[in-house]
Design a protein around this motif. Sequence first.
Motif, PDB file in Angstrom:
ATOM      1  N   HIS A  91       0.809  -1.222   0.000  1.00  0.00           N
ATOM      2  CA  HIS A  91       0.000   0.000   0.000  1.00  0.00           C
ATOM      3  C   HIS A  91       0.842   1.272   0.000  1.00  0.00           C
ATOM      4  N   LEU A  92       2.135   1.148   0.306  1.00  0.00           N
ATOM      5  CA  LEU A  92       3.014   2.311   0.321  1.00  0.00           C
ATOM      6  C   LEU A  92       3.812   2.480  -0.971  1.00  0.00           C
ATOM      7  N   HIS A  93       3.752   1.502  -1.860  1.00  0.00           N
ATOM      8  CA  HIS A  93       4.568   1.562  -3.073  1.00  0.00           C
ATOM      9  C   HIS A  93       4.275   2.796  -3.904  1.00  0.00           C
ATOM     10  N   ALA A  94       2.999   3.010  -4.232  1.00  0.00           N
ATOM     11  CA  ALA A  94       2.657   4.116  -5.134  1.00  0.00           C
ATOM     12  C   ALA A  94       2.960   5.486  -4.530  1.00  0.00           C
ATOM     13  N   PRO A  95       2.483   5.790  -3.316  1.00  0.00           N
ATOM     14  CA  PRO A  95       2.777   7.134  -2.798  1.00  0.00           C
ATOM     15  C   PRO A  95       4.264   7.404  -2.641  1.00  0.00           C
ATOM     16  N   MET A  96       5.019   6.401  -2.207  1.00  0.00           N
ATOM     17  CA  MET A  96       6.458   6.599  -2.044  1.00  0.00           C
ATOM     18  C   MET A  96       7.161   6.729  -3.396  1.00  0.00           C
ATOM     19  N   ALA A  97       6.796   5.867  -4.336  1.00  0.00           N
ATOM     20  CA  ALA A  97       7.455   5.903  -5.646  1.00  0.00           C
ATOM     21  C   ALA A  97       7.183   7.214  -6.363  1.00  0.00           C
ATOM     22  N   ILE A  98       5.938   7.661  -6.344  1.00  0.00           N
ATOM     23  CA  ILE A  98       5.592   8.917  -7.018  1.00  0.00           C
ATOM     24  C   ILE A  98       6.324  10.098  -6.377  1.00  0.00           C
ATOM     25  N   ALA A  99       6.344  10.120  -5.042  1.00  0.00           N
ATOM     26  CA  ALA A  99       7.033  11.211  -4.348  1.00  0.00           C
ATOM     27  C   ALA A  99       8.527  11.216  -4.671  1.00  0.00           C
ATOM     28  N   ALA A 100       9.143  10.025  -4.699  1.00  0.00           N
ATOM     29  CA  ALA A 100      10.577   9.953  -4.969  1.00  0.00           C
ATOM     30  C   ALA A 100      10.902  10.336  -6.410  1.00  0.00           C
ATOM     31  N   LEU A 101      10.101   9.863  -7.348  1.00  0.00           N
ATOM     32  CA  LEU A 101      10.325  10.214  -8.751  1.00  0.00           C
ATOM     33  C   LEU A 101      10.168  11.715  -8.956  1.00  0.00           C
ATOM     34  N   ASP A 102       9.114  12.285  -8.385  1.00  0.00           N
ATOM     35  CA  ASP A 102       8.889  13.719  -8.524  1.00  0.00           C
ATOM     36  C   ASP A 102       9.978  14.547  -7.834  1.00  0.00           C
ATOM     37  N   ARG A 129       7.294  11.905 -16.476  1.00  0.00           N
ATOM     38  CA  ARG A 129       7.494  13.361 -16.343  1.00  0.00           C
ATOM     39  C   ARG A 129       8.814  13.705 -15.639  1.00  0.00           C
ATOM     40  N   SER A 130       9.308  12.783 -14.804  1.00  0.00           N
ATOM     41  CA  SER A 130      10.560  13.064 -14.088  1.00  0.00           C
ATOM     42  C   SER A 130      11.791  12.716 -14.915  1.00  0.00           C
ATOM     43  N   GLY A 131      11.616  11.806 -15.892  1.00  0.00           N
ATOM     44  CA  GLY A 131      12.762  11.337 -16.657  1.00  0.00           C
ATOM     45  C   GLY A 131      13.642  10.383 -15.875  1.00  0.00           C
ATOM     46  N   ARG A 132      13.134   9.869 -14.749  1.00  0.00           N
ATOM     47  CA  ARG A 132      13.903   8.946 -13.906  1.00  0.00           C
ATOM     48  C   ARG A 132      13.491   7.505 -14.195  1.00  0.00           C
ATOM     49  N   HIS A 133      14.378   6.575 -13.849  1.00  0.00           N
ATOM     50  CA  HIS A 133      14.115   5.158 -14.102  1.00  0.00           C
ATOM     51  C   HIS A 133      13.359   4.535 -12.937  1.00  0.00           C
ATOM     52  N   PHE A 134      12.477   3.598 -13.274  1.00  0.00           N
ATOM     53  CA  PHE A 134      11.714   2.853 -12.282  1.00  0.00           C
ATOM     54  C   PHE A 134      11.932   1.367 -12.535  1.00  0.00           C
ATOM     55  N   GLY A 135      12.473   0.665 -11.529  1.00  0.00           N
ATOM     56  CA  GLY A 135      12.723  -0.771 -11.648  1.00  0.00           C
ATOM     57  C   GLY A 135      11.892  -1.553 -10.658  1.00  0.00           C
ATOM     58  N   LEU A 136      11.624  -2.824 -10.995  1.00  0.00           N
ATOM     59  CA  LEU A 136      10.813  -3.695 -10.152  1.00  0.00           C
ATOM     60  C   LEU A 136      11.567  -4.972  -9.810  1.00  0.00           C
ATOM     61  N   ALA A 137      11.345  -5.449  -8.599  1.00  0.00           N
ATOM     62  CA  ALA A 137      12.081  -6.605  -8.092  1.00  0.00           C
ATOM     63  C   ALA A 137      11.401  -7.922  -8.460  1.00  0.00           C
ATOM     64  N   PHE A 138      11.268  -8.171  -9.763  1.00  0.00           N
ATOM     65  CA  PHE A 138      10.861  -9.502 -10.204  1.00  0.00           C
ATOM     66  C   PHE A 138      12.118 -10.359 -10.253  1.00  0.00           C
ATOM     67  N   THR A 139      12.493 -10.837  -9.088  1.00  0.00           N
ATOM     68  CA  THR A 139      13.808 -11.429  -8.844  1.00  0.00           C
ATOM     69  C   THR A 139      14.157 -12.553  -9.799  1.00  0.00           C
ATOM     70  N   TYR A 140      13.199 -13.411 -10.083  1.00  0.00           N
ATOM     71  CA  TYR A 140      13.516 -14.632 -10.812  1.00  0.00           C
ATOM     72  C   TYR A 140      13.898 -14.366 -12.262  1.00  0.00           C
TER      73      TYR A 140
END
Length: 376
Positions: A91-102, A129-140
């Motif tokens: 539940h914290l992924h979206a608010p934290m990710a958006i805030a960090a990217l912005d 809009r930020s031009g920053r990279h977003f990665g996901l931990a799909f480990t396998y």
Amino acid sequence: MEKRILRLGMAGGGEGAFIGAIHRNAAGLDGDWRLVAGAFSGDEARNRRSGEALHIDPARTYANIDALLTGENALPADERIDALAIVTPNHLHAPMAIAALDAGFHVFCEKPMAMSVVEAEAIAAAAARSGRHFGLAFTYSGYPLVEEARARVERGDFGKIRLVQVEYSQGWLAQAIDTEGNKQAEWRTDPAKAGLGGCLGDIGTHAYHLAELVSGLRVTEVCADLSIHVAGRRLDDDINVLLRLEGGARGVLKASQVAAGDENGLKIRVHGEHGGLEWSQMEPNSLTLRWLDRPAETVRAAGPGLAPSTLARLRTPSGHPEGYIEAFANLYRAFATRIRGGDEWFPSVEDGLRTMAFVEGVIANDRSGEKWTALG
């Protein structure tokens, strides 16, 4: 390409958390990253102890995500973090990710991407809009022989793909430990923190991502049956999904967290016109190839005949096992390469959007009277 050590901040993953330590070990394995800041827990004492244990400057052990982003941006550019790792409940992924990217930081986030497709789309918009990279931990997806499997399918070794079968079987939630004080179980079975899916969101997304990655085919429709086997549990703990894929291929996805006695049984089989392959996460250094017209083969990690993209993920000689941490580290290394201006694949926004569409499509199908539900 610039090769300085990148500075990492972390949200969550403090004292008592499982996945935070995994991220830190993986990020540090190749010397690409150094953890320099964090907001590790909402509990003040636990947060402080976590920072101390990780040798973080107390001034950079922040009380919360807002303080972290503000504090880091107040530092000179050559001191502040380059990226934020988010290792919190869903539940914290979206608010934290958006805030960090912005705020101008790259983000590497635990899966699933968010609580919904709408949240995932908001993250995607922030990344754009930020031009920053977003990665996901799909480990396998970071395992060398997963890459070998993908590469062999892509080059046509098996002909047109017909069948995709993926299974992820665990037993750790076979009892009601989520009501007995197990913190990892508590949030994963709480709709307010985990989202719409339990087993579906936690490990079903891993299975789905692996199926599309290795087969090279997108799932177009799903027919699903979600179950809750433990009395009183609010989210699914067992799922069965039929898949229709591009090009006429058919598939089956089975995921369970109530298969008593099972550990971490992620397996995939892909079959085409001329043969197929099989890989198991619990025996990750072997890839089995089966053919219509000749004996089966076993391809070994670091052995002969591997694709260049597979060799790039290997660290040890043949016969020296590589596993979960190394696969995870491959994703962090690829993420670092992209930040430095290189071009290396890692699970990103598109993968997150696809998996969230899968979660919502499966739930919609299970709740409806429709036999098949199309994925958006």
